[in-house]
Design an enzyme around this catalytic site. Structure first.
Site, PDB file in Angstrom:
ATOM      1  CG  PHE A 167      -0.287   0.293   2.543  1.00  0.00           C
ATOM      2  CD1 PHE A 167       0.081   1.579   2.928  1.00  0.00           C
ATOM      3  CD2 PHE A 167      -0.044  -0.738   3.431  1.00  0.00           C
ATOM      4  CE1 PHE A 167       0.681   1.825   4.154  1.00  0.00           C
ATOM      5  CE2 PHE A 167       0.559  -0.511   4.658  1.00  0.00           C
ATOM      6  CZ  PHE A 167       0.922   0.780   5.020  1.00  0.00           C
ATOM      7  CE  LYS A 191      -3.142  -8.469  -4.126  1.00  0.00           C
ATOM      8  NZ  LYS A 191      -3.643  -7.562  -3.016  1.00  0.00           N
ATOM      9  CD  GLU A 194      -6.177  -5.790   0.372  1.00  0.00           C
ATOM     10  OE1 GLU A 194      -6.128  -6.326   1.485  1.00  0.00           O
ATOM     11  OE2 GLU A 194      -5.307  -5.974  -0.526  1.00  0.00           O
ATOM     12  NE  ARG A 195      -4.008  -2.243   4.335  1.00  0.00           N
ATOM     13  CZ  ARG A 195      -3.139  -2.281   5.326  1.00  0.00           C
ATOM     14  NH1 ARG A 195      -2.424  -1.199   5.618  1.00  0.00           N
ATOM     15  NH2 ARG A 195      -2.952  -3.374   6.029  1.00  0.00           N
ATOM     16  CB  SER A 244       4.588  -7.233   6.836  1.00  0.00           C
ATOM     17  OG  SER A 244       3.784  -8.366   6.581  1.00  0.00           O
ATOM     18  CB  CYS A 299      10.633  -0.933   3.508  1.00  0.00           C
ATOM     19  SG  CYS A 299      11.265  -0.672   1.839  1.00  0.00           S
ATOM     20  CD  GLU A 400       8.275  -2.721   8.729  1.00  0.00           C
ATOM     21  OE1 GLU A 400       8.828  -2.129   7.792  1.00  0.00           O
ATOM     22  OE2 GLU A 400       7.687  -3.820   8.592  1.00  0.00           O
TER      23      GLU A 400
END
Length: 500
Positions: A167, A191, A194-195, A244, A299, A400
């Protein structure tokens, strides 16, 4: 594809009068998903519902794989100099719609416009690099490996690849993969998260206009069902992932078990070591920008300042002073330097970490939990937050957080700082601030994170270098973009010949 009706403008802000329902792009056409389940997409600055995204099914993924598989033979035999022609047009069209894409990133993610523009520029950089594939994809040759025998290698495309993207950089990260894969002669499926699916909808509108043959590039929206369908599908040769560490590990293990090539980029806990001989004001400014840029949702954010010896007293108050200068608000507004967090749920997760830090005994020097934007009371804002007296054992010093939370740790000397970094299970990126070439060289030599900065805050490789971490921050062996992209998306065939 469904498009929103005209928007009205109130106080300089666009207010949508309709909610867009997104579709997939498969085989050169916009098609509705088979799914009856949809997710809501919000503007995090205002809390406004702006789109609905289908939570795609395994059937959606299979439809995309079939289209990509059908397109592969023709695309694979297209000469590389012809394969890059749609990429040339894609670059031109991305430049033409540069601001449109950046505004969409800001609207669905919350970044400031400048941050969004920077991410779109990095996306275009990867298209730029992929244009050189006729040179970069070349093999090698050697005559007379034995008497009268010659040997050469060629690189060949493999088939259908897919990317499962995060995202935090919705326009940029898919472009770490797609341009290189298709330039090498593969076909591709994206893909997106979805957010934040709207940026990729625009990118695929542009790719459609760029003239890729039907099925070469495909877009499937979805969540976990779509992810697992990609990992399990026998028609997909390889998968790229960014997200993640727990999910990266799942992607790597499940994809590899299915016989796929996998590159899975995971999470980070990035340390910035500040030596006593550093330019302390500069280190404070850059470290603050690194931690709080993109609201800490990246990140490469340096989330721990590891101050060595006398640097601790020198830098602590300066970090607080710099953080107080940050202007929080709607990323679309001029002068704002930090936007909201991406969702209400993610904000609550970050707040939970702040509460853990307090409970564990860290000292809160700056508390961003009470920030409210008077213009956007429904936005998901969190002000800059700084902890002091953090230890490596605390959750805030170990895990994190992925939000605007900066932790300050102490190290008595250089060796202890190196030891703290080496003991951490993650190894994505790190930086050191020093005026000593010896310390810089020793740090680079001894620590394990794969992306390292000297007197810079964000060690972000350009597109022509590889991107990816080490230890639990990366699963696989070939990283994103750079030369590794050619290696990942091609197979090397060795041909040995004798003609007499």
């Amino acid at each position: 594809m469904t498009t929103p009706r005209e928007s009205s403008v109130v106080n300089g802000h666009a207010t949508a009068t309709a909610v867009r329902t997104l579709e997939n792009h498969i085989g050169g056409r916009w098609v509705a998903s088979d799914s009856t389940r949809f997710g809501d997409v919000f503007n995090p600055a205002t809390g406004e519902l702006i789109a609905r995204v289908p939570l795609g099914t395994a059937a959606d993924v299979d439809r995309a794989v079939q289209a990509a598989s059908k397109a592969f033979p023709g695309w694979r035999t297209t000469p590389p100099v012809q394969r890059v022609k749609p990429l040339f047009k894609l670059k031109y069209l991305l430049e033409q719609r540069f601001d449109d894409i950046a505004r969409t990133v800001t609207r669905e993610h919350g970044k400031t416009v400048e941050e969004s523009r920077s991410s779109v520029r990095r996306a275009i950089d990867n298209v730029d690099l992929a244009l050189g594939v006729p040179d970069r994809m070349q093999g090698t040759a050697l005559e007379d490996i034995a008497s009268g025998i010659d040997c050469h290698t060629v690189r060949q495309p493999i088939g259908v690849f897919a990317a499962i993207t995060p995202f935090n950089f919705p326009a940029m990260v898919p472009m770490w993969f797609l341009p290189h894969a298709v330039a090498c002669g593969n076909t591709f499926i994206v893909k997106p998260s979805e957010r934040v699916p709207m940026s990729q909808a625009i990118m695929f509108e542009i790719m459609h206009e760029a003239g890729f043959p039907d099925g070469v590039v495909n877009l499937v929206n979805g969540a976990k069902e779509a992810v697992d369908a990609i990992l399990d599908h026998p028609g997909i040769a390889g998968v790229s992932f960014v997200g993640s560490t727990p999910v990266a590990k799942h992607v790597y293990e499940r994809g590899a078990k299915a016989g796929k090539r996998v590159q899975a980029l995971g999470g980070a806990k990035n340390f910035v070591v500040v030596m006593p001989d550093a330019d302390i004001p500069r280190a404070a400014t850059v470290s603050t920008e690194s931690c709080f840029g993109c609201a800490g949702e990246r990140c490469l954010a340096n989330s721990v300042v590891l101050a060595v010896g006398g640097a601790y007293e020198a830098i602590r108050d300066k970090l607080v002073d710099e953080a107080k200068k940050i202007k929080v608000g709607d990323g679309a507004d001029p002068g704002v330097t930090m936007g909201p967090l991406v969702t209400a749920q993610h904000r609550e997760k970050v707040v939970g970490y702040i509460e853990k830090g307090i409970a564990e005994g860290a000292k809160l020097l700056l508390d961003g939990r009470g920030y409210k934007d008077p213009r956007n009371p429904n936005g998901w804002y969190l002000g800059p937050t700084i902890f002091d007296n953090v230890t490596p054992e605390m959750a805030v010093g170990r895990e994190e957080i992925f939000g605007p939370v900066l932790c300050i740790m102490r190290a008595k000397d250089f060796d202890e700082a190196v030891d703290i970094v080496r003991k951490h299970e993650l190894g994505n990126a790190t930086s050191i601030f020093t005026s000593s070439g010896r310390y810089a060289r020793e740090y680079r030599y001894r620590v394990e994170p794969s992306m390292l900065g000297v007197n810079i805050g964000v060690a972000a490789p350009m597109a022509f270098f590889p991107f990816g971490g080490a230890k639990q921050s990366f699963f696989g062996d070939l990283k994103a973009h750079g030369r590794d992209a050619i290696e990942f998306y091609t197979d090397k065939k060795v041909v040995i010949t004798r003609w007499w």
